[in-house]
Design a protein around this motif. Structure first.
Motif, PDB file in Angstrom:
ATOM      1  N   MET C  30       0.861  -1.167   0.000  1.00  0.00           N
ATOM      2  CA  MET C  30       0.000   0.000   0.000  1.00  0.00           C
ATOM      3  C   MET C  30       0.904   1.227   0.000  1.00  0.00           C
ATOM      4  SD  MET C  30      -3.123   0.715  -0.100  1.00  0.00           S
ATOM      5  CE  MET C  30      -4.406  -0.225   0.711  1.00  0.00           C
ATOM      6  N   ALA C  31       1.061   1.871  -1.168  1.00  0.00           N
ATOM      7  CA  ALA C  31       1.991   3.001  -1.261  1.00  0.00           C
ATOM      8  C   ALA C  31       1.306   4.310  -0.888  1.00  0.00           C
ATOM      9  CB  ALA C  31       2.575   3.100  -2.655  1.00  0.00           C
ATOM     10  N   VAL C  32       0.111   4.502  -1.418  1.00  0.00           N
ATOM     11  CA  VAL C  32      -0.664   5.698  -1.096  1.00  0.00           C
ATOM     12  C   VAL C  32      -2.086   5.243  -0.831  1.00  0.00           C
ATOM     13  CG1 VAL C  32      -1.653   7.804  -2.041  1.00  0.00           C
ATOM     14  CG2 VAL C  32       0.766   7.327  -2.386  1.00  0.00           C
ATOM     15  N   GLN C  33      -2.634   5.707   0.275  1.00  0.00           N
ATOM     16  CA  GLN C  33      -3.905   5.172   0.722  1.00  0.00           C
ATOM     17  C   GLN C  33      -4.905   6.287   0.958  1.00  0.00           C
ATOM     18  OE1 GLN C  33      -3.355   3.011   4.310  1.00  0.00           O
ATOM     19  NE2 GLN C  33      -5.198   1.788   4.062  1.00  0.00           N
ATOM     20  N   ASP C  34      -5.880   6.383   0.075  1.00  0.00           N
ATOM     21  CA  ASP C  34      -7.036   7.239   0.302  1.00  0.00           C
ATOM     22  C   ASP C  34      -6.654   8.685   0.661  1.00  0.00           C
ATOM     23  OD1 ASP C  34      -9.721   7.768   0.421  1.00  0.00           O
ATOM     24  OD2 ASP C  34      -9.916   7.189   2.531  1.00  0.00           O
ATOM     25  N   VAL C  35      -5.859   9.314  -0.207  1.00  0.00           N
ATOM     26  CA  VAL C  35      -5.423  10.674   0.066  1.00  0.00           C
ATOM     27  C   VAL C  35      -6.330  11.662  -0.661  1.00  0.00           C
ATOM     28  CG1 VAL C  35      -3.583  12.365  -0.292  1.00  0.00           C
ATOM     29  CG2 VAL C  35      -3.029  10.055   0.501  1.00  0.00           C
ATOM     30  N   SER C  36      -6.880  12.614   0.069  1.00  0.00           N
ATOM     31  CA  SER C  36      -7.692  13.677  -0.526  1.00  0.00           C
ATOM     32  C   SER C  36      -7.108  15.018  -0.116  1.00  0.00           C
ATOM     33  CB  SER C  36      -9.143  13.585  -0.041  1.00  0.00           C
ATOM     34  OG  SER C  36      -9.722  12.379  -0.470  1.00  0.00           O
ATOM     35  N   LEU C  37      -7.090  15.955  -1.070  1.00  0.00           N
ATOM     36  CA  LEU C  37      -6.432  17.225  -0.796  1.00  0.00           C
ATOM     37  C   LEU C  37      -6.817  18.223  -1.871  1.00  0.00           C
ATOM     38  CD1 LEU C  37      -4.049  18.625   0.850  1.00  0.00           C
ATOM     39  CD2 LEU C  37      -2.540  17.733  -0.902  1.00  0.00           C
ATOM     40  N   SER C  38      -7.065  19.459  -1.486  1.00  0.00           N
ATOM     41  CA  SER C  38      -7.299  20.508  -2.477  1.00  0.00           C
ATOM     42  C   SER C  38      -6.218  21.554  -2.329  1.00  0.00           C
ATOM     43  CB  SER C  38      -8.654  21.174  -2.251  1.00  0.00           C
ATOM     44  OG  SER C  38      -9.675  20.269  -2.577  1.00  0.00           O
ATOM     45  N   ILE C  39      -5.781  22.091  -3.455  1.00  0.00           N
ATOM     46  CA  ILE C  39      -4.750  23.122  -3.426  1.00  0.00           C
ATOM     47  C   ILE C  39      -5.296  24.348  -4.147  1.00  0.00           C
ATOM     48  CG2 ILE C  39      -2.361  23.687  -3.974  1.00  0.00           C
ATOM     49  CD1 ILE C  39      -1.799  20.679  -4.147  1.00  0.00           C
ATOM     50  N   ALA C  40      -5.321  25.465  -3.450  1.00  0.00           N
ATOM     51  CA  ALA C  40      -5.822  26.695  -4.060  1.00  0.00           C
ATOM     52  C   ALA C  40      -4.761  27.283  -4.978  1.00  0.00           C
ATOM     53  CB  ALA C  40      -6.183  27.701  -2.972  1.00  0.00           C
ATOM     54  N   ARG C  41      -5.223  28.068  -5.942  1.00  0.00           N
ATOM     55  CA  ARG C  41      -4.280  28.735  -6.836  1.00  0.00           C
ATOM     56  C   ARG C  41      -3.360  29.638  -6.029  1.00  0.00           C
ATOM     57  NH1 ARG C  41      -4.349  29.342 -12.321  1.00  0.00           N
ATOM     58  NH2 ARG C  41      -6.375  28.357 -12.534  1.00  0.00           N
ATOM     59  N   GLY C  42      -2.054  29.540  -6.277  1.00  0.00           N
ATOM     60  CA  GLY C  42      -1.096  30.376  -5.577  1.00  0.00           C
ATOM     61  C   GLY C  42      -0.643  29.830  -4.243  1.00  0.00           C
ATOM     62  N   GLU C  43      -1.209  28.707  -3.849  1.00  0.00           N
ATOM     63  CA  GLU C  43      -0.866  28.142  -2.556  1.00  0.00           C
ATOM     64  C   GLU C  43       0.400  27.274  -2.662  1.00  0.00           C
ATOM     65  OE1 GLU C  43      -3.339  26.055   1.130  1.00  0.00           O
ATOM     66  OE2 GLU C  43      -3.898  25.597  -0.929  1.00  0.00           O
ATOM     67  N   VAL C  44       1.158  27.177  -1.563  1.00  0.00           N
ATOM     68  CA  VAL C  44       2.277  26.239  -1.486  1.00  0.00           C
ATOM     69  C   VAL C  44       1.912  25.211  -0.427  1.00  0.00           C
ATOM     70  CG1 VAL C  44       4.716  25.923  -0.985  1.00  0.00           C
ATOM     71  CG2 VAL C  44       3.949  28.014  -2.111  1.00  0.00           C
ATOM     72  N   VAL C  45       1.654  23.985  -0.877  1.00  0.00           N
ATOM     73  CA  VAL C  45       1.304  22.930   0.064  1.00  0.00           C
ATOM     74  C   VAL C  45       2.486  21.989   0.207  1.00  0.00           C
ATOM     75  CG1 VAL C  45      -0.183  20.936   0.482  1.00  0.00           C
ATOM     76  CG2 VAL C  45      -1.155  23.077  -0.391  1.00  0.00           C
ATOM     77  N   GLY C  46       2.886  21.741   1.427  1.00  0.00           N
ATOM     78  CA  GLY C  46       4.003  20.843   1.684  1.00  0.00           C
ATOM     79  C   GLY C  46       3.501  19.465   2.041  1.00  0.00           C
ATOM     80  N   VAL C  47       4.221  18.447   1.574  1.00  0.00           N
ATOM     81  CA  VAL C  47       3.944  17.084   2.005  1.00  0.00           C
ATOM     82  C   VAL C  47       5.204  16.597   2.683  1.00  0.00           C
ATOM     83  CG1 VAL C  47       3.428  14.733   1.313  1.00  0.00           C
ATOM     84  CG2 VAL C  47       2.357  16.648   0.112  1.00  0.00           C
ATOM     85  N   VAL C  48       5.088  16.207   3.946  1.00  0.00           N
ATOM     86  CA  VAL C  48       6.282  15.820   4.689  1.00  0.00           C
ATOM     87  C   VAL C  48       6.095  14.431   5.270  1.00  0.00           C
ATOM     88  CG1 VAL C  48       5.596  16.811   6.909  1.00  0.00           C
ATOM     89  CG2 VAL C  48       8.008  16.731   6.304  1.00  0.00           C
ATOM     90  N   GLY C  49       7.180  13.706   5.345  1.00  0.00           N
ATOM     91  CA  GLY C  49       7.136  12.368   5.913  1.00  0.00           C
ATOM     92  C   GLY C  49       8.476  11.712   5.711  1.00  0.00           C
ATOM     93  N   GLU C  50       8.669  10.552   6.345  1.00  0.00           N
ATOM     94  CA  GLU C  50       9.957   9.879   6.248  1.00  0.00           C
ATOM     95  C   GLU C  50       9.974   8.945   5.041  1.00  0.00           C
ATOM     96  OE1 GLU C  50      11.756   9.310  10.446  1.00  0.00           O
ATOM     97  OE2 GLU C  50       9.648   8.826  10.585  1.00  0.00           O
ATOM     98  N   SER C  51      11.135   8.334   4.786  1.00  0.00           N
ATOM     99  CA  SER C  51      11.238   7.484   3.611  1.00  0.00           C
ATOM    100  C   SER C  51      10.206   6.369   3.699  1.00  0.00           C
ATOM    101  CB  SER C  51      12.643   6.916   3.481  1.00  0.00           C
ATOM    102  OG  SER C  51      13.047   6.340   4.686  1.00  0.00           O
ATOM    103  N   GLY C  52       9.571   6.086   2.574  1.00  0.00           N
ATOM    104  CA  GLY C  52       8.570   5.036   2.533  1.00  0.00           C
ATOM    105  C   GLY C  52       7.189   5.480   2.945  1.00  0.00           C
ATOM    106  N   CYS C  53       6.988   6.784   3.140  1.00  0.00           N
ATOM    107  CA  CYS C  53       5.662   7.233   3.565  1.00  0.00           C
ATOM    108  C   CYS C  53       4.736   7.445   2.377  1.00  0.00           C
ATOM    109  CB  CYS C  53       5.746   8.501   4.403  1.00  0.00           C
ATOM    110  SG  CYS C  53       6.086   9.966   3.416  1.00  0.00           S
ATOM    111  N   GLY C  54       5.270   7.343   1.155  1.00  0.00           N
ATOM    112  CA  GLY C  54       4.431   7.455  -0.026  1.00  0.00           C
ATOM    113  C   GLY C  54       4.410   8.842  -0.634  1.00  0.00           C
ATOM    114  N   LYS C  55       5.237   9.766  -0.124  1.00  0.00           N
ATOM    115  CA  LYS C  55       5.155  11.136  -0.626  1.00  0.00           C
ATOM    116  C   LYS C  55       5.612  11.247  -2.077  1.00  0.00           C
ATOM    117  CE  LYS C  55       9.468  12.553   1.780  1.00  0.00           C
ATOM    118  NZ  LYS C  55       9.989  11.210   2.100  1.00  0.00           N
ATOM    119  N   SER C  56       6.646  10.490  -2.458  1.00  0.00           N
ATOM    120  CA  SER C  56       7.094  10.550  -3.849  1.00  0.00           C
ATOM    121  C   SER C  56       6.102   9.872  -4.788  1.00  0.00           C
ATOM    122  CB  SER C  56       8.463   9.897  -3.997  1.00  0.00           C
ATOM    123  OG  SER C  56       9.458  10.801  -3.615  1.00  0.00           O
ATOM    124  N   THR C  57       5.486   8.797  -4.314  1.00  0.00           N
ATOM    125  CA  THR C  57       4.444   8.152  -5.121  1.00  0.00           C
ATOM    126  C   THR C  57       3.286   9.117  -5.316  1.00  0.00           C
ATOM    127  OG1 THR C  57       5.088   6.038  -4.157  1.00  0.00           O
ATOM    128  CG2 THR C  57       2.970   6.117  -5.287  1.00  0.00           C
TER     129      THR C  57
END
Lengths: 320, 284, 316
Positions: C30-57
């Motif tokens: 299970m690399a990425v599980q049920d992720v929902s997210l909205s990003i507004a125009r002009g926004e900078v949203v960070g995704v943080v986590g350790e190796s294997g948390c699925g952020k690159s996927t």
């Protein structure tokens, strides 16, 4: 207190490139010396020189002396130097993934160090290994000793590498970026463990890192290298509270900190020059906001500055 | 960076061994190209009165059993040997690269099928494959060419496949995709150009082996048919006369040996210039 | 009235099947599980986590460089995850990625001019004259580098080229996958400075992937914390107090560059579970100081305060 490791004006070359120039460092038992600077500043090379490992990478000491426990390591035979490493100096590398032999069980790899350097029997060595693993807070040490490297996580492997470094009961540990390849929560553990080892066992630790947060957390003294020269050396508190050298100041300013406004992080313009393109005068002058004509022409001498030394024509006056 | 602008084959000439080897190869190739201009003799006109002459001012390398000038035949022989092995390897590279790239690209059952066939051929010596093929196709220049190119097919297929597989996982491929690049762009603008250097160098080294293979087939009388000279054919003729007129076998033998050594030395210089030693080893 | 978001990620999930073969049962990760997210125009949203948390996927799923197992991604009105190949290629003009490794993300055979022309070649658009020089200038590189090859550049310069390439077709949205992780801190600060400046000048929207919470807190408007494929908390702003024990542990693991703020760290105990065999309850329960029996049997859903959701039964 007498120094365990002392570098006096050590210069190092590889081929035509003069990579280190008159580096002087002192490290006492029970202390942690942080060696910091960007890639290419000569941190790892200084550590190699301290361990007498330069021939391995085709380097040679062209001036100065390295003394370990009062003995000049250049005057030692190859055999004596080999005995020194492993027995009295333990080494922890940056990448735990490649530091372990993939076809040997964990326990056997640690055992061999104490059998070789301390002359322990097979059983005594294994007992010592299990004891070390337990001290490094490895759960189920006996099971881990029977495991293969690929079965362990990165943080666990790095603890194994530390155990190997400790197995010969050394007085000095040289750790080259020991946590760079690890996740932050694991890095915190490893740094905690290294710090505790030094305090509890009276070891000395030469810690090479680019992470100023780690330096602030565990180091006693800090040496800042830039382009093969010592920029500044001082106790950790003044280094952070009142950095004397503009380079030290710039390095600290590169780290995003809590509550920092966006846009207040600026980095250091340009990059560390290669060894064949070192500029004249102060080598930091092309990137330095305070550079003057003097900096461009004349090498700043290392001068006493508070409890330490620094090499800059524009040392902040108040601390002088 | 001075000299980076020069193509690697020219840079290889700046190395002493590369220059000597490259010089010999250039001389052999030029001689083969301009053979009729270089010698006053014909390779096929017999002059039995002049048979078995040792080296002299008239015949620099002597004459053979039919009184033909040996140097002339050697130069024309270079034509046969070089063109047969060169064309055969070119053919082999073209097919091998296509096959290897396709296997790496498509993967799945196609890749598995190619790998099995290639591994099977890989396990037989080239000479055996070539002999069997010549036996099927029949002796002669065409038969030799096809036989040699099939014999080396496995090598180029494997090398190309391995190169493409490694390159496929490079980030710059993903970067091209993220820009909207299609398969053709990725294959022809990134993968194949990057795979080319090791394959071409390995092709050059294989040409050396192919010259030996061609000579061997010629020695068995399966290569170019008389009176067309080939180095292997000349050695075959000379083998019966090794005591009576040793030069007839010695000079073509030397030509093969020196040329093959030169190819290997020049190939080494190229590998060093291109800095691809590690990539050459990647064959699995 | 708030404007509609530029990016909408809905219940995105990706599983990887591996290891199937002779006498081996395929395993599901299970690399990425049920992720929902909205990003507004002009926004900078960070995704943080350790190796294997699925952020690159996740980064690759959002740009549809990987196909999701389920879920949708929308860029404006167009549903990226449903576009046919030709339309997807056209949509790629609107989004781009900056990669972690500046060494392998540039084709070694290409000159910088060729690297920067590639987006135009790929999209079959004419390269405007002077565009290469302008692109280099926009990321602070001199025009004279146009004929250089990647091996002649430093890591920082290469990453600037990677950013210039991503911006070539004037996209609205950039995914930044650990763009500074392989650079020195001094160079990292330069690159972050450049990215902030470009965002202001060009009105860009960023999804910024990083393992460095300190950096994310400095650079991002909103922070998504991931652990083993799932979002465990979304911090509404950089200074928001963390509510999930994992976020707290992440913050506590960072060291401030200030010896006056030395502290003993209560290190996390326990190992990270294998993504091939996730526990039935909360994935963090094995390392969590607050875990109870319920955490080990039930999986907490991301919920609570809509502005600051957290997936925990016992949040701070």
């Amino acid at each position: 207190m007498s120094a365990l490791l002392e570098l006096s004006e050590v210069s190092v070359s590889i081929g035509r490139a003069a990579l280190l120039e008159r580096i002087s460092l002192r490290l006492e038992p029970g202390h942690i010396l942080g060696l910091v600077g960007e890639s290419g500043s000569g941190k790892s090379l200084t550590a190699m020189a301290a361990m007498g490992l330069l021939p391995l990478i085709g380097g040679r000491v062209t001036g100065g002396t390295v003394r370990f426990d009062g003995q000049d390591i250049a005057a030692m035979t190859d055999g004596q130097r080999r005995a020194l490493r492993g027995r009295r100096i333990g080494f922890v590398t940056q990448n735990p993934m490649t530091a372990l032999d993939p076809v040997q069980r964990i326990g056997a790899q640690i055992d061999v160090v104490s059998r070789l350097h301390l002359g322990l029997s097979r059983q005594a060595a294994r007992a010592r290994t299990l004891d070390l693993l337990t001290q490094l807070r490895i759960p189920e040490a006996a099971a881990v000793a029977e495991a293969w490297p690929h079965q362990l996580s990165g943080g666990m492997k790095q603890r194994i590498v530390i155990a190997m470094a400790l197995a010969g009961d050394p007085d000095l540990i040289v750790a080259d970026e020991p946590t760079t390849a690890l996740d932050v929560t694991v890095q915190a553990q490893i740094i905690q463990i290294l710090g505790a080892l030094v305090r509890e066992r009276g070891l000395a630790l030469l810690l090479i890192t680019h992470d100023m947060g780690v330096v602030a957390q565990i180091c006693d003294r800090v040496a800042v290298l830039y382009a093969g020269r010592l920029a500044e050396e001082n106790a950790v508190d003044p280094i952070f509270a009142a950095p004397a050298h503009p380079y030290t100041r710039a390095l600290i300013g590169c780290i995003p900190q809590e509550g920092m406004a966006r846009g207040s992080l600026h980095g250091i313009p340009g990059a560390v020059p290669g060894a064949l393109q070192f500029p004249p005068g102060c080598r930091f002058h092309p990137r330095c906001p305070q550079a003057s004509a003097l900096c461009r022409a004349t090498v700043p001498p290392l001068t006493p500055h508070g409890a330490g030394i620094a090499a800059c024509h524009h040392l902040s006056v108040e601390a002088r | 960076m001075s000299g980076r602008a020069l193509p690697a084959p020219l840079r290889a000439f700046r190395r002493p061994l590369g220059a000597v080897a490259g010089g010999w190869l250039a001389a052999v190739i030029l001689a083969a190209l301009f053979a009729p201009l270089l010698t006053p003799y014909d390779y096929d006109i017999q002059a039995l009165k002049e048979a078995y002459q040792p080296a002299s001012a008239r015949h620099w390398l002597g004459t053979d059993e039919f009184g033909r000038d040996l140097l002339t035949r050697l130069i024309y022989g270079a034509r046969t040997s070089l063109s047969v092995s060169g064309i055969a390897i070119a053919l082999s590279v073209a097919c091998g690269m296509t096959l290897g790239a396709a296997a790496a690209w498509f993967g799945g059952w196609f890749d598995r099928a190619v790998t099995v066939v290639v591994d099977l051929t890989w396990s037989f010596p080239e000479i055996l494959i070539a002999l069997i093929l010549v036996a099927i196709i029949g002796p002669g220049t065409t038969g030799t060419m096809v036989a040699i190119s099939v014999a080396y097919l496995a090598q180029f297929t494997r090398l190309t496949r391995a190169q493409i597989l490694t390159l496929k996982s490079e980030t710059f491929i993903e970067a091209a995709r993220s820009l909207g690049a299609g398969n053709a762009h990725i294959l022809f603008r990134h993968l194949l150009p990057n795979a080319l250097a090791p394959v071409l160098v390995s092709a050059m080294l294989a040409t050396g082996d192919a010259i030996i293979l061609e000579a061997t087939l010629g020695f068995f009388g399966l290569g170019a048919q008389p009176p067309v000279p080939s180095w292997g054919g000349m050695m075959s003729a000379g083998s019966a006369l090794v005591f009576k007129a040793p030069w007839i076998i010695i000079f073509p033998g030397l030509a093969v040996a020196v040329t093959v050594v030169a190819i290997n030395l020049f190939g080494d210089a190229l590998i060093a210039e291109l800095d691809i030693r590690a990539r050459m080893r990647r064959q699995v | 009235m708030t404007p509609p978001p530029l990016i909408r990620i809905e219940a995105l999930t990706r599983r990887f099947e591996t290891g199937g073969g002779f006498l081996k049962r395929p395993r599901t990760m299970m690399a990425v599980q049920d992720v929902s997210l909205s990003i507004a125009r002009g926004e900078v949203v960070g995704v943080v986590g350790e190796s294997g948390c699925g952020k690159s996927t996740l980064a690759r799923l959002v740009l549809r460089l990987l196909e999701p197992t389920s879920g949708r991604v929308l860029l404006g009105d167009s549903e990226l995850t449903a576009l046919p190949p030709a339309a997807l290629r056209a949509a790629r003009k609107r989004m781009a990625m900056v990669f972690q490794d500046p060494y392998s993300s540039l084709d070694p055979r290409y000159s910088l001019a060729e690297v920067l022309a590639e987006p135009f070649v790929v999209q079959r658009r004419a390269l405007p004259s002077g565009a290469v020089a302008a692109m280099l200038a926009a990321v602070g590189l001199p025009e004279t580098l146009a004929t250089s090859h990647p091996h002649q550049l430093s890591g920082g310069q290469r990453q600037r080229v990677g950013i210039a390439r991503a911006l070539a077709l004037e996209p609205e949205f950039l995914v930044l996958d650990e763009p500074t992780a392989s650079l020195d801190v001094s160079i990292q600060a330069q690159i972050i400075d450049l990215l902030a400046d470009l965002r202001d000048r060009l009105g860009l929207t960023y999804l910024f992937i990083s393992h460095d919470l300190g950096l994310v807190r400095y650079f991002c408007d909103r922070i998504v914390v991931m652990y083993l494929g799932a979002v465990v908390e979304v911090l509404p702003h950089a200074d928001a107090a963390p509510r999930h024990p994992y976020t707290r542990a992440l913050i506590d693991s960072g060291f401030a560059p200030d010896p006056a703020r030395r502290r003993t760290i209560a290190p996390l105990t326990g190992e990270i579970p294998s993504p091939f065999a996730l526990p039935p309850g909360c994935a963090f329960a094995g390392r969590c100081p607050r875990a109870t029996d319920r955490c080990r049997t039930d999986r907490p859903a991301l919920g609570g305060d809509a502005a600051h959701p957290v997936a925990c039964f016992h949040p701070h």
